[in-house]
Design an enzyme around this catalytic site. Structure first.
Site, PDB file in Angstrom:
ATOM      1  N   ASN A 141       0.791  -1.245   0.000  1.00  0.00           N
ATOM      2  CA  ASN A 141       0.000   0.000   0.000  1.00  0.00           C
ATOM      3  C   ASN A 141       0.821   1.293   0.000  1.00  0.00           C
ATOM      4  OD1 ASN A 141       0.471  -0.942   2.574  1.00  0.00           O
ATOM      5  ND2 ASN A 141      -1.452  -0.242   3.420  1.00  0.00           N
ATOM      6  N   GLU A 239       2.447  -5.143  12.346  1.00  0.00           N
ATOM      7  CA  GLU A 239       1.541  -4.013  12.125  1.00  0.00           C
ATOM      8  C   GLU A 239       0.479  -4.543  11.171  1.00  0.00           C
ATOM      9  OE1 GLU A 239      -0.494  -1.443  11.097  1.00  0.00           O
ATOM     10  OE2 GLU A 239       1.036  -0.588   9.779  1.00  0.00           O
ATOM     11  N   CYS A 273      -4.255   0.796   6.662  1.00  0.00           N
ATOM     12  CA  CYS A 273      -4.665   0.021   7.838  1.00  0.00           C
ATOM     13  C   CYS A 273      -5.502   0.877   8.780  1.00  0.00           C
ATOM     14  CB  CYS A 273      -3.444  -0.542   8.543  1.00  0.00           C
ATOM     15  SG  CYS A 273      -2.179   0.687   8.813  1.00  0.00           S
ATOM     16  N   GLU A 450       5.533   1.036  15.999  1.00  0.00           N
ATOM     17  CA  GLU A 450       6.492   1.596  15.058  1.00  0.00           C
ATOM     18  C   GLU A 450       6.561   3.102  15.277  1.00  0.00           C
ATOM     19  OE1 GLU A 450       5.498   0.028  11.070  1.00  0.00           O
ATOM     20  OE2 GLU A 450       7.081  -1.413  11.571  1.00  0.00           O
TER      21      GLU A 450
HETATM   22  P1  NDP Z   1      -0.221 -10.181   3.125  1.00  0.00           P
HETATM   23  O1  NDP Z   1      -0.259  -9.978   4.570  1.00  0.00           O
HETATM   24  O2  NDP Z   1      -0.343 -11.588   2.617  1.00  0.00           O
HETATM   25  O3  NDP Z   1       1.139  -9.584   2.489  1.00  0.00           O
HETATM   26  C1  NDP Z   1       2.034  -8.728   3.142  1.00  0.00           C
HETATM   27  C2  NDP Z   1       3.464  -9.210   2.898  1.00  0.00           C
HETATM   28  O4  NDP Z   1       3.635 -10.505   3.488  1.00  0.00           O
HETATM   29  C3  NDP Z   1       3.800  -9.378   1.420  1.00  0.00           C
HETATM   30  O5  NDP Z   1       5.147  -9.021   1.210  1.00  0.00           O
HETATM   31  C4  NDP Z   1       3.593 -10.862   1.217  1.00  0.00           C
HETATM   32  O6  NDP Z   1       4.280 -11.389   0.110  1.00  0.00           O
HETATM   33  C5  NDP Z   1       4.156 -11.390   2.512  1.00  0.00           C
HETATM   34  N1  NDP Z   1       3.777 -12.770   2.824  1.00  0.00           N
HETATM   35  C6  NDP Z   1       2.645 -13.444   2.480  1.00  0.00           C
HETATM   36  N2  NDP Z   1       2.668 -14.704   2.979  1.00  0.00           N
HETATM   37  C7  NDP Z   1       3.839 -14.833   3.658  1.00  0.00           C
HETATM   38  C8  NDP Z   1       4.456 -15.895   4.393  1.00  0.00           C
HETATM   39  N3  NDP Z   1       3.878 -17.076   4.542  1.00  0.00           N
HETATM   40  N4  NDP Z   1       5.665 -15.679   4.953  1.00  0.00           N
HETATM   41  C9  NDP Z   1       6.278 -14.482   4.825  1.00  0.00           C
HETATM   42  N5  NDP Z   1       5.757 -13.441   4.128  1.00  0.00           N
HETATM   43  C10 NDP Z   1       4.550 -13.609   3.557  1.00  0.00           C
HETATM   44  O7  NDP Z   1      -1.296  -9.244   2.493  1.00  0.00           O
HETATM   45  P2  NDP Z   1      -2.104  -9.337   1.128  1.00  0.00           P
HETATM   46  O8  NDP Z   1      -1.380  -8.577   0.112  1.00  0.00           O
HETATM   47  O9  NDP Z   1      -2.437 -10.759   0.780  1.00  0.00           O
HETATM   48  O10 NDP Z   1      -3.440  -8.573   1.542  1.00  0.00           O
HETATM   49  C11 NDP Z   1      -4.434  -9.261   2.277  1.00  0.00           C
HETATM   50  C12 NDP Z   1      -5.128  -8.315   3.236  1.00  0.00           C
HETATM   51  O11 NDP Z   1      -4.225  -7.898   4.235  1.00  0.00           O
HETATM   52  C13 NDP Z   1      -5.609  -7.011   2.601  1.00  0.00           C
HETATM   53  O12 NDP Z   1      -6.817  -7.154   1.947  1.00  0.00           O
HETATM   54  C14 NDP Z   1      -5.717  -6.137   3.823  1.00  0.00           C
HETATM   55  O13 NDP Z   1      -6.920  -6.437   4.503  1.00  0.00           O
HETATM   56  C15 NDP Z   1      -4.532  -6.571   4.666  1.00  0.00           C
HETATM   57  N6  NDP Z   1      -3.360  -5.688   4.480  1.00  0.00           N
HETATM   58  C16 NDP Z   1      -3.041  -4.836   5.483  1.00  0.00           C
HETATM   59  C17 NDP Z   1      -1.984  -3.952   5.321  1.00  0.00           C
HETATM   60  C18 NDP Z   1      -1.608  -2.992   6.407  1.00  0.00           C
HETATM   61  O14 NDP Z   1      -1.109  -1.920   6.092  1.00  0.00           O
HETATM   62  N7  NDP Z   1      -1.761  -3.363   7.660  1.00  0.00           N
HETATM   63  C19 NDP Z   1      -1.223  -3.884   4.079  1.00  0.00           C
HETATM   64  C20 NDP Z   1      -1.610  -4.871   3.104  1.00  0.00           C
HETATM   65  C21 NDP Z   1      -2.646  -5.722   3.318  1.00  0.00           C
HETATM   66  P3  NDP Z   1       3.609 -11.429  -1.362  1.00  0.00           P
HETATM   67  O15 NDP Z   1       2.492 -10.475  -1.389  1.00  0.00           O
HETATM   68  O16 NDP Z   1       4.744 -11.027  -2.230  1.00  0.00           O
HETATM   69  O17 NDP Z   1       3.159 -12.823  -1.582  1.00  0.00           O
END
Ligand code: NDP
Length: 471
Positions: A141, A239, A273, A450
């Site tokens: 994001n 976070e 978030c 953070e």
């Molecule tokens: P994720 O939590 O899956 O992704 C965040 C990061 O974690 C990415 O770099 C992702 O890699 C990585 N990741 C995913 N699975 C693993 C794992 N098993 N081990 C280590 N790293 C991992 O978020 P999504 O993009 O799937 O979004 C899903 C939902 O999460 C959104 O709809 C929203 O509700 C929430 N979200 C919240 C955020 C915030 O700011 N708090 C930011 C983004 C999402 P990769 O994507 O490359 O597979």
């Protein structure tokens, strides 16, 4: 057809404003991840970075900030093409990223440790040591900013960092790496791991040499990371998501409140978030306020992110737009009335991952869509009659990240603010953000904080010294 972001050996970054390829990066194999951990471990043991004096490390960090600012427009455009945020917002993100490097350089240079009161003939004091290798796993994001909020304090503390950006936004991390090298960061002190979470994540979070993990993203992934950290007994900061309530009392400045509520859900197209994604309106102003809100939300200019007039761009990916649309469909099944939006705009916006600002009423407080994060421009609205009513609806669910309270009565704002389970409370303002103020969640919105000076200590471990005075 929904464009896919994955191929076998490269990660394609897709521009969500038009579905075209915005760039590509090479995926790292498992062997390359292993090699990166080896190199980081070696760099930590050699200790070129951690042994530098604080003011020397701080100078390197300030140079990184300067490089970011020098290249601000290009970096903003790069991020805009990867996640579709409006250009003005992307420019602010580069500023925020640079500020993090300057801020943690200043914290590092002024950080004090303690001389503790002796209980005998000795001198006792503490110093801060780095953990060693920190894995930083980041979302799509606001990549450049979130990455800087993690890497700057982690490096300031003397750690080596392995950064794994989201596959949706892989390019800005490589820019950070390039500037870190130019600024003189020793080799392998910062490395970027490219690959999906499923592919490279397990290796990163389970390797015994990775001594700390910092993560921003969804709660489900956060839980996986916390389990891995617990298994190895290493600290992690998480976070995570939110379903933050905005609360409007009848005595509030209603124009100010409408503006704050609209910006709180349409800013970043709700992909923040802290998005104020549930709204509680005191019942005696409910109809009036909902009318004003509907009108103001309908005026939000949704459009191409490169235009300075655009207030809301597309969602960050087609996959995510489809997820948001599916959750709005679920809300309909759960009995919601769609007061506004609830569709992907057509016409010239049809080739992008756009979703219209959406207003839902009629959801019960135990429905999934009242309680789950939608992470899009979708606002769920209920009314309340009294404080008991209000607190039940504001605190229900598993999240506790933030809340907004709109009232002219300070005592009421204080009482409600204290009673809300959330890490940040905004009163008569929303998403005001300062690097100097801690940020993080209650309940399942996260673990740890953070930002703020204390964050440098989060990436450090305390070592206590006793110097005997008898010799
Ligand atoms: P994720 O939590 O899956 O992704 C965040 C990061 O974690 C990415 O770099 C992702 O890699 C990585 N990741 C995913 N699975 C693993 C794992 N098993 N081990 C280590 N790293 C991992 O978020 P999504 O993009 O799937 O979004 C899903 C939902 O999460 C959104 O709809 C929203 O509700 C929430 N979200 C919240 C955020 C915030 O700011 N708090 C930011 C983004 C999402 P990769 O994507 O490359 O597979």
């Amino acid at each position: 057809m929904t464009p896919s972001t994955q191929q076998s050996e490269v990660i394609l970054s897709i521009n969500p404003a038009n579905g075209q390829v915005a760039g590509q990066v090479e995926k790292n194999s498992e062997r390359q991840v292993e090699r990166a951990i080896d190199l980081a471990n070696q760099a930590h043991i050699e200790g070129t970075w951690r042994k530098m004096l604080p003011h020397e490390r701080a100078a390197t960090m300030r140079r990184i900030a300067a490089y970011l600012l020098e290249d601000k427009e290009r970096l903003a455009l790069l991020q805009m093409r990867e996640n579709g945020k409006p250009i003005l917002e992307c420019l602010r993100i580069v500023d925020n990223a640079a500020n993090a490097w300057v801020y943690y350089a200043a914290v590092l240079e002024t950080l004090e440790t303690e001389v503790t009161p002796p209980r005998g003939n000795y001198l006792s004091h503490t110093i801060l040591e780095p953990f060693g290798i920190v894995a930083a796993i980041t979302p799509w994001n606001s990549p450049l900013m979130i990455e800087s909020y993690k890497i700057a304090p982690a490096l300031a503390a003397g750690n080596c960092v392995l950064l794994k950006p989201s596959e949706e936004t892989p390019q800005t991390s490589l820019e950070l790496l390039k500037f870190a090298k130019l600024a003189g960061l020793p080799d392998h002190t910062l490395q970027v791991i490219q690959g999906t979470g499923a592919e490279v994540g397990p290796k990163l979070i389970n390797d015994d040499r990775v001594q700390m993990i910092t993560f921003t993203g969804g709660t489900a992934t956060g839980r996986t990371i916390a389990k891995a950290a617990a298994e190895r007994l290493v600290p992690c900061t998480l976070e995570l998501g939110g379903k933050s309530p905005q609360i409007v009392f009848a005595d509030a400045d209603l124009d100010l409140a409408v503006d704050g509520v609209v910006k709180g859900i349409c800013g970043a197209a709700g992909q923040s978030c802290t998005a104020g994604s549930r709204l509680l309106i005191e019942s005696r102003i409910y109809d009036d306020f909902l009318g004003k809100l509907k009108y103001e939300m309908s005026l939000v200019r949704v459009g191409a992110p490169h235009l300075e007039t655009t207030q809301m761009g597309p969602l960050a990916s087609f996959k995510h737009r489809d997820r948001v649309a599916a959750l709005v469909d679920l809300a309909r099944e759960e009995g919601a009335t769609v007061e506004l939006g609830g569709f992907s705009p057509q016409g010239e916006l049809s080739s992008g991952a756009y979703y219209a600002p959406t207003l839902l009423t009629g959801l019960s407080n135990n429905s999934r869509t009242w309680n789950e994060e939608i992470f899009g421009p979708v606002l769920c609205v209920r009314s309340f009659d009294d404080i008991e009513d209000l607190m039940r609806d504001a605190n229900c669910g598993s999240y506790g990240l933030a809340a907004g309270i709109w009232t002219r009565e300070f005592q009421k704002a204080w009482d409600v603010g204290r009673a809300i389970d959330a890490g940040t409370i905004w009163i008569n303002t929303y998403e005001q953000s300062s690097l100097s103020t801690p940020f993080g969640g209650f309940k399942q919105s996260g673990i740890g904080r953070e930002k703020a000076a204390q964050c440098l200590r989060t990436y450090s471990q305390i070592k206590s010294f006793y110097w005997g005075m008898n010799t």
